[in-house]
Design an enzyme around this catalytic site. Structure first.
Site, PDB file in Angstrom:
ATOM      1  CD  GLU A 113       3.029  -9.832   7.684  1.00 14.49           C
ATOM      2  OE1 GLU A 113       3.688  -9.915   8.742  1.00 14.49           O
ATOM      3  OE2 GLU A 113       2.089  -8.998   7.546  1.00 14.49           O
ATOM      4  CG  ASP A 119       3.712 -16.259  10.731  1.00 20.91           C
ATOM      5  OD1 ASP A 119       4.041 -16.704  11.855  1.00 20.91           O
ATOM      6  OD2 ASP A 119       3.280 -15.110  10.571  1.00 20.91           O
ATOM      7  CD  GLU A 152       5.580  -9.998  18.969  1.00 18.31           C
ATOM      8  OE1 GLU A 152       6.346  -9.257  18.338  1.00 18.31           O
ATOM      9  OE2 GLU A 152       4.571 -10.517  18.459  1.00 18.31           O
ATOM     10  CD  GLU A 209      -4.861  -9.212  11.563  1.00 16.62           C
ATOM     11  OE1 GLU A 209      -4.334  -9.351  12.679  1.00 16.62           O
ATOM     12  OE2 GLU A 209      -4.200  -9.152  10.512  1.00 16.62           O
TER      13      GLU A 209
END
EC number: 3.2.1.-
Length: 611
Positions: A415, A301, A160, A394
């Site tokens: 996304e 991802d 992150e 989710e």
């Protein structure tokens, strides 16, 4: 040819049960078996009503009336609404949460989440410029230089911190010229925001000091990796560094960052299964897979995303070949009628027949490779879920056509909007603008509070959660705005009457901002031309140093300098721009510097010799 949903049928009841029952056991039937034995065209009566509704919507999207054509006035009005959304959230953060990392919109206060960096301000900085606010960009850039300190006793997520902090500062540094800031001589190869990004990245380097080169998931910014730190981390936490670390090495001339990212990528590549898949979590010391679910969603991802985008930004054939081999396995084992399931990485058997909201980046990534037919069909499946709930849960059970228990939330993720932006740029189909308008209406109606926008705790009844993650300002709003601004400079167009080109480097010798921006996984745009400019400058400097040393010591033999000591070899990564008079053979990849409206870029940004 697209296989219709009516072919989700099996010749007899036994095969039908083999498909239904594993939804509870999750580990019996290989995807290829379900596909190749689907021969009947009788209605699948056991399919639940929500699935039928979703399928009906897909059929409408595929074969229905033409999408509403948005006029320029309509798009302008929507852009103004998106700006209002941004400033409502941004001002709420400044008024109620700064200097904490995030806003808590239900209680109108703040909290630290990822390391006490004033994270929302760093993440939102380049969005300010995307929206045209140079004054606030300059103010915040100066404020961050005065207030942010990375020499703190904080345990931070390596992943992150890289994508949000390092990526955000790098992007802001590369956009500083457009923001009208005072630039150091030699920019973009130097500058205060670049030094901040480098400082933050150096704090992460101890995490890469492992037997495999794969990084730990957490590092203490002051003390390094704790002796008790777990060696288990997710796949994305290993493979999502090449954009930021590659950019740092090319801009600063220090190869340590790119070397670390490449070593981690190559080590991860060697752990793939015999059928070409990787799992979800790995022990970075022993290289053993702890979670063996293979898919394109959470935990994996951005690894695939960075192989493609890293190949484009660095003009790197090795990264592209890695992705193409993965993609063959993904299409063979996980794809089922334009959905992507989770399977066992060694067996290829279904482990979870679910769609995760994070997987919605995939159609956009496919569009970069020119795979528009597959991308559009998958996007339509995902869009049907959005229309069902007003957001993407989710987890979404594909057989049941409904949310998964305890995974019903929507934390304002970007996304699907990201994919809509890429697909609209590639096709011009206004269906993607309609998704953007739907998203705008949903977010405004469901999540707006007096103090910003709140994550949705449960899409079934639209309960809200007391959190507004920084990616809402960094990604969701940015991609939404860019979707409705086809002439934006990040697309290669103009902004506020200016062209998309800049000068950079010593003496203004480099062409920057030529329309080939690459977005990191936090939507921070990086300029490949700037990387080339600085890496060539470093090479020229070393060659000059070698010549001067030879002249000053004529009696002493001086070995020729290695090719580009402080940057990648040119043979490994051909440039996206050439000096006047240079002639080079066409590289395997090209990142077009012309606008997306140009003929060669209409199918996306990645091209190979066969396309």
């Amino acid at each position: 040819m697209r296989r219709p949903f009516s072919s989700w049928i099996f010749p007899d009841s036994k095969q039908r049960l083999q498909w239904i029952l594993p939804q509870f056991g999750f580990d019996r039937v290989p995807v290829w078996h379900k596909i190749r034995t689907s021969v009947s065209t009788r209605p699948f009566l056991s399919m639940r009503a929500p699935v039928c509704a979703a399928l009906l919507l897909v059929c409408v999207l595929n074969h229905g009336t033409r999408a509403h054509q948005f006029t320029e006035d309509e798009m302008d009005q929507i852009r103004h609404r998106i700006k209002s959304m941004f400033y409502h959230a941004y001002n709420s953060y400044l008024d109620n949460a700064f200097p904490y990392d995030e806003l808590r919109p239900l209680t109108c206060d703040g909290q630290d989440t990822w390391g006490s960096f004033s994270l929302t301000l760093i993440d939102a900085l380049d969005t300010l410029l995307v929206l045209g606010n140079r004054t606030e960009f300059q103010r915040v850039a100066s404020l961050l230089q005065d207030t942010v300190d990375f020499d703190i006793d904080v345990n931070a997520s390596v992943f992150e911190t890289n994508i949000r902090v390092v990526g955000g500062l790098l992007s802001a540094h590369l956009l500083a010229g457009r923001a009208g800031m005072d630039l150091e001589p030699g920019w973009p190869c130097s500058g205060p925001l670049l030094r901040m990004a480098e400082d933050a990245a150096r704090k992460l380097l101890p995490a890469f000091q492992t037997p495999t080169g794969m990084p730990y998931g957490t590092v203490n910014l002051l003390r390094g990796v704790s002796p008790t730190e777990t060696p288990v981390t997710c796949t994305a936490g290993v493979g999502t560094f090449i954009l930021e670390f590659g950019a740092l090495s090319r801009l600063t001339g220090d190869p340590v960052f790119e070397d670390a990212a490449r070593q981690a990528l190559r080590a991860l590549w060697k752990t793939r299964s015999d059928i070409g898949l990787v799992g979800n979590h790995i022990d970075i010391s022993s290289k053993k897979w702890v979670a063996q679910d293979a898919g394109i969603g959470a935990g994996v991802d951005s690894y695939f995303e960075y192989l493609v985008k890293g190949a484009v930004m660095l003009q790197d054939e090795e990264l592209l070949n890695m992705f193409l081999e993965y993609d063959r396995a993904i299409q063979n084992y996980t794809r089922f009628d334009d959905w992507y399931l989770w399977v066992h990485m060694h067996k290829g058997t279904v482990s979870m027949p679910v769609f995760q909201s994070l997987e919605a980046f995939w159609p956009g990534l496919q569009s970069l490779l020119g795979n528009l037919d597959s991308a559009t069909r998958t996007f339509q499946n995902y869009y049907s879920v959005w229309r069902q709930f007003g957001g993407l849960p989710e987890f979404y059970s594909i057989p049941q056509g409904y949310t998964v228990d305890k995974r019903e939330g929507y934390p304002l993720r970007p996304e699907l909007i990201e994919s809509a932006m890429y697909l609209f740029r590639a096709t011009g189909d206004h269906t993607y603008l309609q998704l953007g308008k739907d998203a705008l209406e949903s977010i405004e109606k469901i999540t707006k509070t007096p103090c910003g926008y709140a994550s949705v705790k449960d899409l079934r009844d639209h309960q809200l959660d007391n959190r507004m993650e920084s990616f809402f300002l960094a990604e969701t709003i940015k991609y939404l705005y860019l979707l409705f601004d086809p002439t934006h400079f990040l697309h290669g167009g103009a902004m506020e009457g200016e062209g998309s080109w800049e000068e950079g480097g010593e003496g203004g010798q480099c062409v920057l901002g030529a329309g080939g921006f690459i977005f990191n996984t936090e939507a921070h745009p990086l300029d490949p031309a700037a990387l080339y400019c600085c890496s060539r400058h470093n090479q020229d400097r070393h060659e000059l140093r070698h010549i001067l040393l030879s002249l000053s010591q004529p009696g002493r033999p001086v070995a020729p300098p290695p090719a580009q000591t402080e940057g990648p070899p040119l043979g490994q990564s051909e440039s996206v721009a050439l000096k006047p008079g240079d002639k080079k053979s066409a590289p395997l990849l090209s990142c077009p510097v012309q606008p997306f409206s140009a003929r060669l870029s209409v199918l996306g940004q990645v091209f190979t010799e066969s396309t």
